[in-house]
Write an enzyme that holds these catalytic residues in place. Structure first.
Site, PDB file in Angstrom:
ATOM      1  N   ASP A 122     -11.240   2.374   3.299  1.00 31.11           N
ATOM      2  CA  ASP A 122     -11.462   0.925   3.178  1.00 31.11           C
ATOM      3  C   ASP A 122     -12.949   0.629   2.943  1.00 31.11           C
ATOM      4  O   ASP A 122     -13.310  -0.481   2.547  1.00 31.11           O
ATOM      5  CB  ASP A 122     -11.026   0.221   4.479  1.00 31.11           C
ATOM      6  CG  ASP A 122      -9.765  -0.603   4.292  1.00 31.11           C
ATOM      7  OD1 ASP A 122      -9.418  -0.897   3.129  1.00 31.11           O
ATOM      8  OD2 ASP A 122      -9.142  -0.961   5.308  1.00 31.11           O
ATOM      9  N   LYS A 176       0.836  -1.206   0.000  1.00 28.18           N
ATOM     10  CA  LYS A 176       0.000   0.000   0.000  1.00 28.18           C
ATOM     11  C   LYS A 176       0.872   1.258   0.000  1.00 28.18           C
ATOM     12  O   LYS A 176       0.613   2.222  -0.718  1.00 28.18           O
ATOM     13  CB  LYS A 176      -0.945  -0.025   1.212  1.00 28.18           C
ATOM     14  CG  LYS A 176      -2.047  -1.076   1.049  1.00 28.18           C
ATOM     15  CD  LYS A 176      -2.800  -1.376   2.335  1.00 28.18           C
ATOM     16  CE  LYS A 176      -3.731  -2.576   2.082  1.00 28.18           C
ATOM     17  NZ  LYS A 176      -4.427  -3.051   3.280  1.00 28.18           N
ATOM     18  N   GLN A 182      -4.953  -1.726   9.473  1.00 29.95           N
ATOM     19  CA  GLN A 182      -4.734  -3.053   8.899  1.00 29.95           C
ATOM     20  C   GLN A 182      -5.319  -4.120   9.827  1.00 29.95           C
ATOM     21  O   GLN A 182      -4.967  -4.180  11.004  1.00 29.95           O
ATOM     22  CB  GLN A 182      -3.230  -3.278   8.668  1.00 29.95           C
ATOM     23  CG  GLN A 182      -2.912  -4.556   7.934  1.00 29.95           C
ATOM     24  CD  GLN A 182      -3.449  -4.595   6.501  1.00 29.95           C
ATOM     25  OE1 GLN A 182      -3.321  -3.640   5.749  1.00 29.95           O
ATOM     26  NE2 GLN A 182      -4.074  -5.699   6.132  1.00 29.95           N
TER      27      GLN A 182
END
Ligand code: NDP
Length: 289
Positions: free
Chosen positions: A120, A53, A97
């Site tokens: 997200d 990422k 995460q």
């Protein structure tokens, strides 16, 4: 029939170059899209995802901030960091995460992220907006699947889509996005009886199970579009999907490989969402001027 391969790598490359151009445009207005990633503990897979990422951010000229905590971090410390990032104008997207250690409440952490920075697409506000067909940050993997199909000009309206898997991050939102595009959707899961009877009816079959080569030719209708979301290791330790690619490609009309299919699209859509968050921030700024 030998299926046409849906090349996720190529589609992702094209999308990323479009994103990079938009990042350059934003920079002319002194806004650099910024993504903060919070990583807790030392899970190797999580570390690898986070690295990819950050690399993607750098390649696209975005600002990336990595915040690392040991496995023992207290929930309150994470929540206060998220609060700080919610108020930081240099950060437009926040990603925690997953998975988090057991002593931390994942739901509470996700809900602490401002919906405007939830790149997200996991916050209940964004999920609700997606379900009601409003503008929202869409979860990156299902969104990537939809973009791939669009790029391949594969029609969705009126098609019967069967999703195997009902996780909050892949299965459920995938079904919702197909429904939003006027497909007829069936969800299958571990309690589904006679799985094959359902999957054999699919015009578009999405496998998000997490079991190596689980979907063999017997599960697939001739000419179906097969989307393999799974990322697994086979007995030899080689990366593979949920679908037995060699068998399936002889029956399907289109198929995504693993690796090189859905995977590259996920990070691309994260970058897209971060750009979108930065653009939203910029237009808000302009309105207040
Ligand atoms: P989960 O483990 O959260 O969900 C798996 C789903 O599969 C569950 O709904 C489960 O049913 C269902 N399932 C398990 N066994 C069977 C079975 N025998 N028959 C039918 N359904 C079954 O996984 P995720 O959704 O997070 O991920 C799925 C896969 O996608 C994994 O391989 C993961 O690594 C990969 N992935 C890939 C991404 C990418 O970028 N390409 C991103 C995210 C995930 P039940 O609900 O009843 O337990």
């Amino acid at each position: 029939m030998t299926a046409q391969i849906i090349n996720g790598k190529e589609i992702a490359k094209k999308k990323r170059s479009e994103i990079a151009k938009e990042v350059d445009e934003l920079k002319k207005n002194h806004v650099i899209p910024g993504l903060a990633v919070i990583l807790v503990g030392n899970n190797q897979a999580s570390r690898t995802y986070v690295k990819s990422k950050q690399k993607a951010c750098q390649e696209l000229g975005m600002h990336s901030l990595l915040i690392e905590y040991p496995e023992t971090v207290q929930e309150s410390e994470l929540l206060s960091k998220i609060d700080e990032l919610n108020h930081d104008d240099a950060i437009h997207g926040i990603l925690v995460q997953l998975p988090l250690p057991d002593h931390i409440n994942e739901v509470k952490v996700i809900e602490a992220i401002s919906p405007a920075k939830d790149v997200d697409g996991f916050h209940p506000i964004n999920i609700g907006r997606m379900m009601t067909g409003q503008d929202a940050f869409l979860p990156c993997t299902p969104y990537g699947v939809m973009v791939m199909l669009e790029e391949m000009n594969i029609e969705i309206a009126g098609k019967h889509v069967v999703i195997i898997g009902r996780s909050n991050i892949v299965g459920k939102p995938s079904g919702q996005l197909f429904l939003n595009e006027n497909a007829t959707v069936t969800y299958c899961h571990s309690k589904t009886k006679n799985l094959e009877e359902h999957t054999k009816n699919a015009d578009i079959l999405v496998a998000a199970v997490g079991r190596a080569n689980f979907i063999t030719a017997d599960y697939i209708k001739e000419g179906a579009v097969v989307i393999d979301v799974g990322i697994n290791r086979n007995e030899e330790g080689k990366l593979c999907g949920d679908v037995d690619f060699e068998e399936a490609k002889e029956i399907a009309s289109y198929i995504t490989p693993v690796p090189g299919g859905v995977g590259p699209m996920t990070i691309t859509m994260l970058m897209y969402n971060t750009l979108k968050a930065a653009k939203n921030f910029q237009s808000k700024l302009q309105k207040t001027k």
